[in-house]
Design an enzyme around this catalytic site. Structure first.
Site, PDB file in Angstrom:
ATOM      1  N   TYR A 149      42.461  50.425  44.878  1.00 18.98           N
ATOM      2  CA  TYR A 149      41.404  49.859  44.037  1.00 18.98           C
ATOM      3  C   TYR A 149      41.972  49.315  42.734  1.00 18.98           C
ATOM      4  O   TYR A 149      41.652  48.201  42.321  1.00 18.98           O
ATOM      5  CB  TYR A 149      40.352  50.934  43.752  1.00 18.98           C
ATOM      6  CG  TYR A 149      39.251  50.481  42.823  1.00 18.98           C
ATOM      7  CD1 TYR A 149      38.384  49.459  43.198  1.00 18.98           C
ATOM      8  CD2 TYR A 149      39.074  51.073  41.577  1.00 18.98           C
ATOM      9  CE1 TYR A 149      37.366  49.050  42.344  1.00 18.98           C
ATOM     10  CE2 TYR A 149      38.062  50.668  40.730  1.00 18.98           C
ATOM     11  CZ  TYR A 149      37.215  49.656  41.111  1.00 18.98           C
ATOM     12  OH  TYR A 149      36.212  49.237  40.261  1.00 18.98           O
ATOM     13  N   SER A 203      37.146  45.925  35.816  1.00 19.89           N
ATOM     14  CA  SER A 203      37.033  47.364  35.582  1.00 19.89           C
ATOM     15  C   SER A 203      38.139  47.803  34.638  1.00 19.89           C
ATOM     16  O   SER A 203      39.190  47.163  34.549  1.00 19.89           O
ATOM     17  CB  SER A 203      37.170  48.122  36.905  1.00 19.89           C
ATOM     18  OG  SER A 203      37.270  49.513  36.687  1.00 19.89           O
TER      19      SER A 203
END
Length: 284
Positions: free
Chosen positions: A150, A137
């Site tokens: 995260y 990501s």
């Protein structure tokens, strides 16, 4: 693009919805023997109908990991392409995220993909070919308040890939990371549920309300930079089949240019701007 006969079968994790689902369809449409996996294989009926083989796989369970890899290797000798897609976003202020929740985030996003990579490597090495594609990501390149857990997990995915890639390259194995920006999938629903509910007395109560609102707006279909799962799946297929793949594929405007802006801007300026975007008047 390499042909299925050049690569062997593809195994993809986290296929019950979103990017994993779209990626399984993309590999199958390209002619690959495709193994679609999820914790609940009953959710994969549409992929079975599309011609994928279905396996139950919880990436945090060692017995399940071994069973899935062995099932493919019994048929084909080696997995050609491993797509480490399974993952979720744990959000909320770092102070209020329990260590159990932090461990769960890393067990899924980091240790699950790492262990699967370790398990496929021996057979890939014997056949002299293979590719590991990690769905990372832009959060692995740029961190922001509210997403510490995260982001930390995706930073770890990036670091491990940079170490693993040159270690296995002499054996004919490629390691490629795909870094999407925001995607319109079920990721948002899981993200919002992950924010700790510690009551109205929490010093972060307003912060968490505003974080949830901001992330909802950020991930809305049609919002700036938000992509479909199919857009990302097409790049994952490219990463898995290119003759000379890049080490990283940044997908979308935010993923391509966000890290550059973060490098150029001083930390205190970034802190100020992002803090204003999610104000917390009860932080004292």
């Amino acid at each position: 693009m390499l042909k299925p006969s050049d690569m062997g079968p593809a195994l993809i994790t986290g296929c019950s919805s979103g990017v994993g689902y779209a990626t399984a369809l993309a590999f199958r449409a390209a002619g690959f023997e495709t193994f679609a996996t999820a914790r609940n294989s009953a959710q994969l009926g549409d992929l079975r109908a599309a011609g994928c083989q279905i396996l139950t796989l919880d990436v945090t369970d060692e017995a399940a990991r071994r069973a899935a890899i062995e099932a493919v290797e019994r048929q084909f000798g080696s997995i050609g392409i491993l797509v480490n897609n399974a993952g979720y976003g744990q959000y909320g202020p770092v102070e209020e995220i329990s260590l159990d929740d932090m461990r769960r985030q890393f067990e899924t996003n980091v240790f699950g993909s790492l262990r699967l990579s370790q398990l496929v490597l021996p057979a890939m090495r014997r056949t002299g070919r293979g590719r590991i594609v990690n769905v990372s990501s832009v959060a692995g390149r740029v961190s922001a308040l509210g997403g510490g857990a995260y982001h930390a997990s995706k930073f770890a995915v990036e670091a491990l890939a940079d170490a693993l890639r040159p270690e296995v390259e002499p054996f004919g194995i490629d390691v490629v990371n795909v870094l999407p920006g925001p995607i319109s999938t079920r990721f948002e629903a899981v993200l919002l549920k992950s924010i700790p509910d510690t009551g109205v007395q929490s010093p972060y109560f307003l912060f968490k309300e505003r974080l949830a609102h901001r992330m909802h707006e950020f991930l809305q279909p049609g919002a700036f930079g938000v992509m479909t799962a199919e857009t990302v799946a097409a790049i994952i297929l490219k990463a898995g089949t290119a003759k000379r793949p890049r080490t990283r594929y940044s997908v979308g405007f935010i993923a391509r240019f966000g890290p550059l802006g973060r490098v150029l801007a001083p930390d205190r300026i970034v802190d100020f701007v992002t803090r204003r975007s999610i104000q917390n008047t009860r932080s004292k």
